[in-house]
Each structure stands twice: as C-alpha cells, then as structure tokens.
Scaffold this motif. Structure first.
Motif, PDB file in Angstrom:
ATOM      1  N   ALA A   1       0.751  -1.237  -0.226  1.00  0.00           N
ATOM      2  CA  ALA A   1       0.193   0.040  -0.117  1.00  0.00           C
ATOM      3  C   ALA A   1       0.949   1.406  -0.013  1.00  0.00           C
ATOM      4  CB  ALA A   1      -0.942   0.047   1.113  1.00  0.00           C
ATOM      5  N   VAL A   2       2.023   1.472   0.747  1.00  0.00           N
ATOM      6  CA  VAL A   2       2.841   2.458   0.752  1.00  0.00           C
ATOM      7  C   VAL A   2       3.539   2.847  -0.774  1.00  0.00           C
ATOM      8  CG1 VAL A   2       3.265   2.325   3.197  1.00  0.00           C
ATOM      9  CG2 VAL A   2       4.894   1.347   1.504  1.00  0.00           C
ATOM     10  N   VAL A   3       3.439   1.798  -1.235  1.00  0.00           N
ATOM     11  CA  VAL A   3       4.124   2.185  -2.690  1.00  0.00           C
ATOM     12  C   VAL A   3       2.862   2.923  -3.540  1.00  0.00           C
ATOM     13  CG1 VAL A   3       4.886   0.919  -4.905  1.00  0.00           C
ATOM     14  CG2 VAL A   3       5.625   0.025  -2.848  1.00  0.00           C
ATOM     15  N   ALA A   4       1.657   2.449  -3.386  1.00  0.00           N
ATOM     16  CA  ALA A   4       0.628   3.084  -4.054  1.00  0.00           C
ATOM     17  C   ALA A   4       0.427   4.313  -3.488  1.00  0.00           C
ATOM     18  CB  ALA A   4      -0.512   2.331  -3.830  1.00  0.00           C
ATOM     19  N   PHE A   5       0.629   4.767  -2.269  1.00  0.00           N
ATOM     20  CA  PHE A   5       0.620   5.828  -1.478  1.00  0.00           C
ATOM     21  C   PHE A   5       1.837   6.470  -1.330  1.00  0.00           C
ATOM     22  CE2 PHE A   5      -3.483   3.584  -0.773  1.00  0.00           C
ATOM     23  CZ  PHE A   5      -4.330   4.817  -1.040  1.00  0.00           C
ATOM     24  N   ASP A   6       2.929   6.422  -2.191  1.00  0.00           N
ATOM     25  CA  ASP A   6       4.086   6.865  -1.771  1.00  0.00           C
ATOM     26  C   ASP A   6       4.204   8.398  -1.640  1.00  0.00           C
ATOM     27  OD1 ASP A   6       3.560   7.757  -4.212  1.00  0.00           O
ATOM     28  OD2 ASP A   6       5.800   7.013  -4.881  1.00  0.00           O
ATOM     29  N   HIS A   7       3.379   9.190  -2.022  1.00  0.00           N
ATOM     30  CA  HIS A   7       3.509  10.623  -1.812  1.00  0.00           C
ATOM     31  C   HIS A   7       3.105  10.864  -0.375  1.00  0.00           C
ATOM     32  CE1 HIS A   7      -1.008   9.397  -2.434  1.00  0.00           C
ATOM     33  NE2 HIS A   7      -1.158  10.976  -1.698  1.00  0.00           N
ATOM     34  N   LEU A   8       2.280   9.997   0.242  1.00  0.00           N
ATOM     35  CA  LEU A   8       1.900  10.348   1.530  1.00  0.00           C
ATOM     36  C   LEU A   8       3.147  10.363   2.564  1.00  0.00           C
ATOM     37  CD1 LEU A   8      -1.750   8.630   2.276  1.00  0.00           C
ATOM     38  CD2 LEU A   8      -1.001  10.718   1.373  1.00  0.00           C
ATOM     39  N   PHE A   9       4.110   9.484   2.314  1.00  0.00           N
ATOM     40  CA  PHE A   9       5.173   8.988   3.263  1.00  0.00           C
ATOM     41  C   PHE A   9       6.574   9.514   2.596  1.00  0.00           C
ATOM     42  CE2 PHE A   9       1.796   5.916   3.360  1.00  0.00           C
ATOM     43  CZ  PHE A   9       1.394   5.861   4.675  1.00  0.00           C
ATOM     44  N   LYS A  10       6.695  10.773   2.303  1.00  0.00           N
ATOM     45  CA  LYS A  10       7.840  11.348   1.952  1.00  0.00           C
ATOM     46  C   LYS A  10       8.260  12.556   2.711  1.00  0.00           C
ATOM     47  CE  LYS A  10       7.795   9.983  -3.049  1.00  0.00           C
ATOM     48  NZ  LYS A  10       7.542  10.535  -4.567  1.00  0.00           N
ATOM     49  N   GLY A  11       9.540  12.680   2.705  1.00  0.00           N
ATOM     50  CA  GLY A  11      10.042  13.923   3.349  1.00  0.00           C
ATOM     51  C   GLY A  11       9.607  14.010   4.821  1.00  0.00           C
TER      52      GLY A  11
ATOM     53  N   ILE B   1       0.892   1.073  11.335  1.00  0.00           N
ATOM     54  CA  ILE B   1       1.948   0.365  10.979  1.00  0.00           C
ATOM     55  C   ILE B   1       2.901   1.024   9.648  1.00  0.00           C
ATOM     56  CG2 ILE B   1       2.705  -1.940   9.711  1.00  0.00           C
ATOM     57  CD1 ILE B   1       0.224  -3.069  11.648  1.00  0.00           C
ATOM     58  N   ALA B   2       1.892   1.392   8.901  1.00  0.00           N
ATOM     59  CA  ALA B   2       2.568   2.371   7.713  1.00  0.00           C
ATOM     60  C   ALA B   2       3.468   3.499   8.073  1.00  0.00           C
ATOM     61  CB  ALA B   2       1.266   2.734   6.864  1.00  0.00           C
ATOM     62  N   VAL B   3       3.090   4.243   9.055  1.00  0.00           N
ATOM     63  CA  VAL B   3       3.750   5.281   9.537  1.00  0.00           C
ATOM     64  C   VAL B   3       5.268   4.999  10.142  1.00  0.00           C
ATOM     65  CG1 VAL B   3       4.108   7.290  11.000  1.00  0.00           C
ATOM     66  CG2 VAL B   3       1.897   6.902   9.543  1.00  0.00           C
ATOM     67  N   VAL B   4       5.233   3.729  10.913  1.00  0.00           N
ATOM     68  CA  VAL B   4       6.283   3.124  11.682  1.00  0.00           C
ATOM     69  C   VAL B   4       7.056   2.684  10.539  1.00  0.00           C
ATOM     70  CG1 VAL B   4       7.249   1.394  13.191  1.00  0.00           C
ATOM     71  CG2 VAL B   4       5.206   2.885  13.780  1.00  0.00           C
ATOM     72  N   THR B   5       6.635   1.965   9.565  1.00  0.00           N
ATOM     73  CA  THR B   5       7.398   1.257   8.487  1.00  0.00           C
ATOM     74  C   THR B   5       8.249   2.387   7.695  1.00  0.00           C
ATOM     75  OG1 THR B   5       6.053  -0.571   8.450  1.00  0.00           O
ATOM     76  CG2 THR B   5       7.319  -0.314   6.737  1.00  0.00           C
ATOM     77  N   THR B   6       7.497   3.707   7.385  1.00  0.00           N
ATOM     78  CA  THR B   6       8.268   4.573   6.517  1.00  0.00           C
ATOM     79  C   THR B   6       8.966   5.530   7.055  1.00  0.00           C
ATOM     80  OG1 THR B   6       5.824   5.754   6.301  1.00  0.00           O
ATOM     81  CG2 THR B   6       6.211   3.997   4.460  1.00  0.00           C
ATOM     82  N   ARG B   7       8.972   5.525   8.461  1.00  0.00           N
ATOM     83  CA  ARG B   7       9.712   6.547   9.149  1.00  0.00           C
ATOM     84  C   ARG B   7       9.028   7.994   9.056  1.00  0.00           C
ATOM     85  NH1 ARG B   7      14.810   4.687   6.510  1.00  0.00           N
ATOM     86  NH2 ARG B   7      14.973   2.492   7.740  1.00  0.00           N
ATOM     87  N   ALA B   8       7.587   7.984   8.874  1.00  0.00           N
ATOM     88  CA  ALA B   8       6.999   9.258   8.991  1.00  0.00           C
ATOM     89  C   ALA B   8       7.001   9.458  10.629  1.00  0.00           C
ATOM     90  CB  ALA B   8       5.520   9.117   8.258  1.00  0.00           C
TER      91      ALA B   8
ATOM     92  N   GLY C   1     -16.612   8.325  -6.878  1.00  0.00           N
ATOM     93  CA  GLY C   1     -17.643   7.550  -6.816  1.00  0.00           C
ATOM     94  C   GLY C   1     -17.451   6.265  -6.605  1.00  0.00           C
ATOM     95  N   SER C   2     -16.297   5.684  -7.166  1.00  0.00           N
ATOM     96  CA  SER C   2     -15.777   4.407  -7.023  1.00  0.00           C
ATOM     97  C   SER C   2     -14.925   4.235  -5.482  1.00  0.00           C
ATOM     98  CB  SER C   2     -14.966   3.697  -8.230  1.00  0.00           C
ATOM     99  OG  SER C   2     -13.550   4.368  -8.097  1.00  0.00           O
ATOM    100  N   VAL C   3     -14.338   3.080  -5.296  1.00  0.00           N
ATOM    101  CA  VAL C   3     -13.405   3.110  -4.322  1.00  0.00           C
ATOM    102  C   VAL C   3     -12.080   2.672  -4.788  1.00  0.00           C
ATOM    103  CG1 VAL C   3     -15.123   2.390  -2.433  1.00  0.00           C
ATOM    104  CG2 VAL C   3     -14.136   0.609  -4.068  1.00  0.00           C
ATOM    105  N   GLY C   4     -11.888   2.705  -6.000  1.00  0.00           N
ATOM    106  CA  GLY C   4     -10.514   2.629  -6.712  1.00  0.00           C
ATOM    107  C   GLY C   4     -10.257   1.215  -7.130  1.00  0.00           C
ATOM    108  N   ARG C   5      -9.056   0.980  -7.518  1.00  0.00           N
ATOM    109  CA  ARG C   5      -8.721  -0.380  -8.180  1.00  0.00           C
ATOM    110  C   ARG C   5      -8.038  -1.111  -7.069  1.00  0.00           C
ATOM    111  NH1 ARG C   5      -5.195   2.073 -13.292  1.00  0.00           N
ATOM    112  NH2 ARG C   5      -6.671   1.823 -14.872  1.00  0.00           N
ATOM    113  N   PRO C   6      -7.914  -2.517  -7.233  1.00  0.00           N
ATOM    114  CA  PRO C   6      -7.168  -3.370  -6.275  1.00  0.00           C
ATOM    115  C   PRO C   6      -5.732  -2.737  -6.039  1.00  0.00           C
ATOM    116  CG  PRO C   6      -8.424  -4.600  -7.855  1.00  0.00           C
ATOM    117  CD  PRO C   6      -8.475  -3.296  -8.336  1.00  0.00           C
ATOM    118  N   LEU C   7      -5.267  -2.777  -4.738  1.00  0.00           N
ATOM    119  CA  LEU C   7      -4.087  -2.275  -4.362  1.00  0.00           C
ATOM    120  C   LEU C   7      -3.084  -3.549  -4.864  1.00  0.00           C
ATOM    121  CD1 LEU C   7      -4.816  -1.019  -0.673  1.00  0.00           C
ATOM    122  CD2 LEU C   7      -3.994   0.147  -2.647  1.00  0.00           C
ATOM    123  N   PRO C   8      -1.929  -3.452  -4.958  1.00  0.00           N
ATOM    124  CA  PRO C   8      -0.900  -4.428  -5.444  1.00  0.00           C
ATOM    125  C   PRO C   8      -1.032  -5.527  -4.725  1.00  0.00           C
ATOM    126  CG  PRO C   8       0.266  -2.088  -5.157  1.00  0.00           C
ATOM    127  CD  PRO C   8      -1.176  -1.812  -4.947  1.00  0.00           C
ATOM    128  N   GLY C   9      -0.994  -6.829  -5.278  1.00  0.00           N
ATOM    129  CA  GLY C   9      -1.194  -7.925  -4.590  1.00  0.00           C
ATOM    130  C   GLY C   9      -2.499  -8.649  -4.256  1.00  0.00           C
TER     131      GLY C   9
END
Length: 599
Positions: free
Chosen positions: A213-223, A243-250, A395-403
């Motif tokens: 998921a963090v690959v798909a949302f990489d813009h959220l977990f930068k800098g 878990i995502a914040v801890v994993t990406t050092r945000a 209006g949609s909930v998007g595409r499947p996440l990777p995997g």
C-alpha cells in the motif's frame, strides 16, 4: 468485468515480522522523530519521540512481558483510547512474540468478557480506573487471565521495572524466532449483527498490506510526512496507518478525543489524515452551519458549488478560465479557512469504513484536500482497493491495491484473493468455512468492476431489502445521498416484505441550532418536539426528493419518519467505527417502523 488483479510490488519473506521496522529505524535513523507525544494529559505541548527512544521503550516493555510469563503465541489484550502507549504496547507485545487483542475502550462488560474468554488472553492492559473496575468484576469467569496493568495508574512503569532483570537478548531471541506466518493480532469485528468474531491476522497479512500500500500511496510518506491518528486503534483501518507510518519513518501523533481534534490538528499540522466519512461530513456540516449562522450562507453555497464544479472539471479536460477565477476567489474567502482548520498543511486524506459519496469527495478535492476513498474489511488486513492520485475515479473505491485480486461472483458478491486475506476466525472454523473458499474471501458486499478495474460498492447481500412486490433494493445508494444533506445525520431504509420503501431519519445535532434560528423556532426546541414541524419536514422532503432521482420509482422512498434523537454508540445503534447496526435500529424503532405501514 468479472475479475481484476494487480501484481504485488513487495513479497514477504518467511522471517520478516512487524517489529523489524522498529529495529531498522533505530539502527538507520535513530534521531528521526517517530512520534509526537503529549507532554501531559492536559497540555497543548507535544514532545518528540525518536526512533532510538521508541526502540528502547519497546524493548523495556517487552522485557516486562517476558518477566510476567508471557510466552510466544500468548494473547495479550489491550483496552484503551488511541494514544502513544497503545502503539508502544502493540509493538512490545509483538517483540515478545505474543499476539495483540484490541478491545474498544467503549466496549460493554459482556463484550469485554467474551473477547477475553474467547481469545484466551493471559494478560490485559487497560487505560482507566473504570476499565480496571469493569474487568475486576469479570475475573472470576476468566481462568486464563493472570495479569492486568492499568496505563493511567503507572502500569507501564511497574511492568518495565519488573522486566529489568530480563536480559535484552531475550527479546532478540523472541523476535528472531517469530515468523511471518505467525498470528500478530486477533481483531474482533465490532459487528453490525451478532457476537463479534475474532479475525486472526498474521505478520504476513499486515506486512503484505502495508508494504504494497505504501508504494501506491508513496506521496503520503515522503520527507516531513506526519499524521494525527484519532480513529480507535482497535479498528483495523487505524492500525494499518500506525504500521505504515512506523514502517516508512513518517511521524505519528495520537488524539484520543475528537472533542480536542481542532486544537490537536492546529498543533500537529498533519500532512495527511485518515478518517471515516462521518468525520468529513461533520467538517462540511460544521463549516456550512457556521457560515449560515454568520450571515454568509449564500457565500458558502456559491463556494461549495464552485468547489464541486472545479473538481468535476478536473476529470473532464480541466477547469476553464472563469471557473479558475471563481475558485481562486473562494480559495481566499472560504477554502483556505477550511484547510487551516485541518492544520494548514493537510493536502491528502484517506477515507474508509463506509461510503463517502461523490459530492463530498468533489467538495473536498475542490477545497484543496484530496480525499481518496478506499474499501476493505478487517478480514482483508484491511484495505482491498483504493483511489490514488495517479488513478482516481470519484464515486468508486478505486482499483485493487498491489497483490490483490478482486472477482465479482455471479450474484454480484465481491470476492478477494491475496496475501492480505486472513486465515480464519479464531476458535470458529464453521464461520471461517462460510467466508473462505479455496483462497477466496467472500466479503458479503455487492459490487461492480468497470473495464478499467475500478470497483464500485452497490450494497451488502444481507442488507438487501426485498419489497412485497419482489423488488430488490440496496439501501446504500439512497442512504448515502440522504446523509449528504447538512441537516441529516443518519438514515436507515426499511421496507423488507412491505409494499414500499421508507426511511428513518435522524437530525444532525450540530446543524440543529442553525436550522432553529433560520426558521424562527425556539432555540431550546428539541428534534422530538418538532419532528412533525411542516418546515422541518419540507426540508427533509427536499433531501428525499433529490435522493430518489438516483433510483427507479419502485426503489424510491415513499415515506420518511424523523426520529427524536440521533444514533450513538452509547445507545447501541452505532459501532465504534460509526457504522449503523441495522438490527438494533430495527428493534429499537420497531413501533416507528410499524406505524409507517399501518397508517
């Protein structure tokens, strides 16, 4: 389209576990600010916690758990509001090789007893004296429960002190022995019907979710990314972000009480948020009500229409010169103030747990905050699909996440496959067999996949209303549109085996004073007293008429009934994640429903 699959970007090695990130952060970036922690219970000041400090605290608490006799695979329950200690305990439990069992801090004695007994928890962290007293009355029936530590009474300090004789290497041995296939947590679904079931999620389930998921949302977990977490961490959605914040050092800050949300947002200044739609609805309604009370209702209405038109234009060639000029004007007058209320730096938000609605999504994107709607369940760790900036379809909930692979069954049910799918319900093989079929998880939700792989939720199988005329009606479409009206808080459709569809409506408590003032009613008037007021009914009728445009005549709402109070978690109609418990509503308001069809 019947099936859409996105290949994984990351695969999880057998020896990888959730605690690896804590150890890696302390080694690679020890001075990185991992958390902002309240200086004390009442102060507005926040203290930084570095990666090195967090690692040391996790090890200290894990040593205490080992000293207390907690063994690998043992279940350790945690009953608390969202706070720094929640996250600390969670990772310490994992570091000790044990399994975290979250319990909502608002849970009843019966729910707490069931979760502790069913999970076989050997230890429990509670937050308050009230929690401790509740549990003390249950101990006689909980043979497995040996230890209870109270956070607000110095329980962590006591546990840490008890763990000092334990060598830190013992924690390392526990960590190294753990495997990706081990159960990391058992999350009991709050449940809109029936007794909660424990979803067993492994380290692999959660890591496959987060790392892809963090690959798909990489813009959220930068800098300098940071977020303020205010949803209950007992909910899988909030846990995913933790878990995502801890994993990406945000950087993560916790807000335990939504009543302090605005000052907390101002202090933390998050770059992104996650929430359930009800909170976004509240932000919108609050801004609209405040504008109307200050005599600026007309300005807000024009600003709202401009924001929606601007967002819609982004999907169809871009806004023209005149629309851009109007948008720039309202950005100075309205939108900037809304962003400032969210801390001033927030440009992105993730919404899940319930449908957001296209109008609200367009409004916030037009304001300058992209709310990306997603979809998932506790059993899927939890996110299955999501809109992301590079692939968004409001209006949609998007595409499947990777995997993840999504399939639509012949009856319209959404099926999910991938490493995010849980292995089954704890101590409940019969329930597991009902939802797992050769690697596919039956969600119970109904949906459609378009040719580009975007998923749209159309309802739940168990919530389908079948009228006396045999018409199948999915309540979500109409209910979502009704809730978009600022005066409406909740809506529940009824009409199963009845000649027509009707709606139970509750009024938003924050919008109510504004409506009273605008309509010349006594400021102390209650909703119950004015439920039959012609002006109030006329206002709700407008919302009903607008919603009905989305469906056929046979599916349309013919009658509505305004209830005397809003649904709450305390009165039992809402889950802790603010989903409506339809069975409770039907039971509580049985007389109101009967009255609709006996006139």
């Amino acid at each position: 389209m019947r099936e859409f699959s996105v290949p994984p970007v990351v695969t999880i090695a057998d020896t990888t576990t959730l605690t690896d990130a804590v150890w890696d952060n302390a080694r690679i970036a020890p001075q990185n600010v991992s958390f902002l922690r309240r200086a004390d219970a009442t102060a507005d000041a926040w203290s930084p916690v570095t990666a090195a400090e967090f690692h040391a605290e996790v090890v200290a608490v894990a040593r205490g758990l080992i000293a207390a006799g907690v063994q690998p695979g043992d279940r350790v329950a945690l009953m608390s509001k969202t706070r720094y200690e929640w996250t600390l305990i969670d990772y310490a439990v994992w570091a000790a090789g044990a399994v975290t069992v979250p319990i909502y801090e608002t849970s009843s004695a019966e729910q707490v007893s069931w979760i502790l007994a069913d999970s076989g928890a050997v230890a429990l962290f509670v937050e308050t004296t009230a929690h401790a007293l509740l549990v003390s009355g249950l101990r006689a029936d909980l043979a497995d429960l040996r230890e209870v530590w109270q956070i607000d009474a110095g329980g962590l300090a006591t546990l840490t002190a008890a763990g000092e004789p334990v060598d830190a290497e013992a924690v390392e041995e526990r960590r190294r022995a753990a495997r990706a296939a081990d159960v990391a947590t058992i999350i009991y679904t709050s449940g809109t019907t029936g007794r909660p079931k424990g979803c067993s999620l492994t380290h692999r389930n959660l890591l496959a979710e987060v790392l892809n998921a963090v690959v798909a949302f990489d813009h959220l977990f930068k800098g300098e990314s940071r977020t303020l977490l205010f949803l209950p961490l007992a909910h899988a959605f909030a846990r995913l972000i933790q878990i995502a914040v801890v994993t990406t050092r945000a950087t993560l800050a916790h807000s335990p009480d939504t009543r302090t949300l605005l000052p907390d947002l101002a202090a933390v200044k998050p770059t992104f948020l996650l929430s359930v739609p009800r909170v976004f609805e509240k932000v919108y309604t609050g801004a609209k009500t405040k504008a109307e009370a200050g005599g600026k209702g007309a300005i807000f209405a024009r600003a709202e229409a401009t924001a929606i038109a601007y967002s819609e234009a982004l999907d169809s060639g871009g806004p023209g010169l005149l629309l851009r000029a109007r948008h720039a004007l309202f950005d100075r007058l309205v939108y900037g103030k809304l962003r400032a209320a969210m801390g001033g730096r927030c440009t992105d938000a993730v919404s899940g747990g319930a449908p957001l609605g296209a109008r609200l999504a367009h409004f916030f994107r037009g304001v300058g905050v992209l709310v990306m709607e997603g979809y998932g369940l506790t059993e899927t760790s939890p996110a299955v699909a999501a809109n992301i900036p590079s692939a968004i379809r409001i209006g949609s909930v998007g595409r499947p996440l990777p995997g993840v692979t999504i399939r639509i069954a012949d009856d319209g049910e959404i099926l999910v496959q991938g490493d995010i799918v849980f292995g089954g319900y704890w101590n409940n093989p019969d329930a597991s067999r009902e939802v797992l079929d050769e690697g596919w998880f039956r969600t119970g939700d109904l949906g459609e996949l378009d040719d580009d792989g975007y998923l749209t939720i159309t309802g739940r199988k168990k919530e389908i209303i079948v009228t006396a005329g045999g018409k199948n009606v999915a309540p979500a479409v109409l209910e979502d549109r009704l809730r978009a009206h600022p005066l409406i808080s909740q809506s529940v459709l009824v009409g199963d085996r009845q000649p027509f569809i009707a709606a139970l409506i509750t009024i938003d408590e924050e919008a109510w004073p504004g409506w009273l003032a605008a309509n010349g009613r006594d400021a102390d008037s209650t909703v119950a007293a004015l439920a039959g007021d012609p002006a109030l009914r006329a206002e709700i009728q407008k919302a009903v008429d607008a919603a009905n445009k989305a469906v056929s005549s046979a599916e349309a709402i013919k009658v509505f009934r305004i209830l005397g109070r809003d649904f709450t978690e305390a009165t039992g109609e809402l889950t802790p994640s603010l989903k409506v418990k339809r069975n409770v509503v039907h039971k509580t308001y049985a007389d109101d429903i009967a009255a609709i069809y006996t006139k």
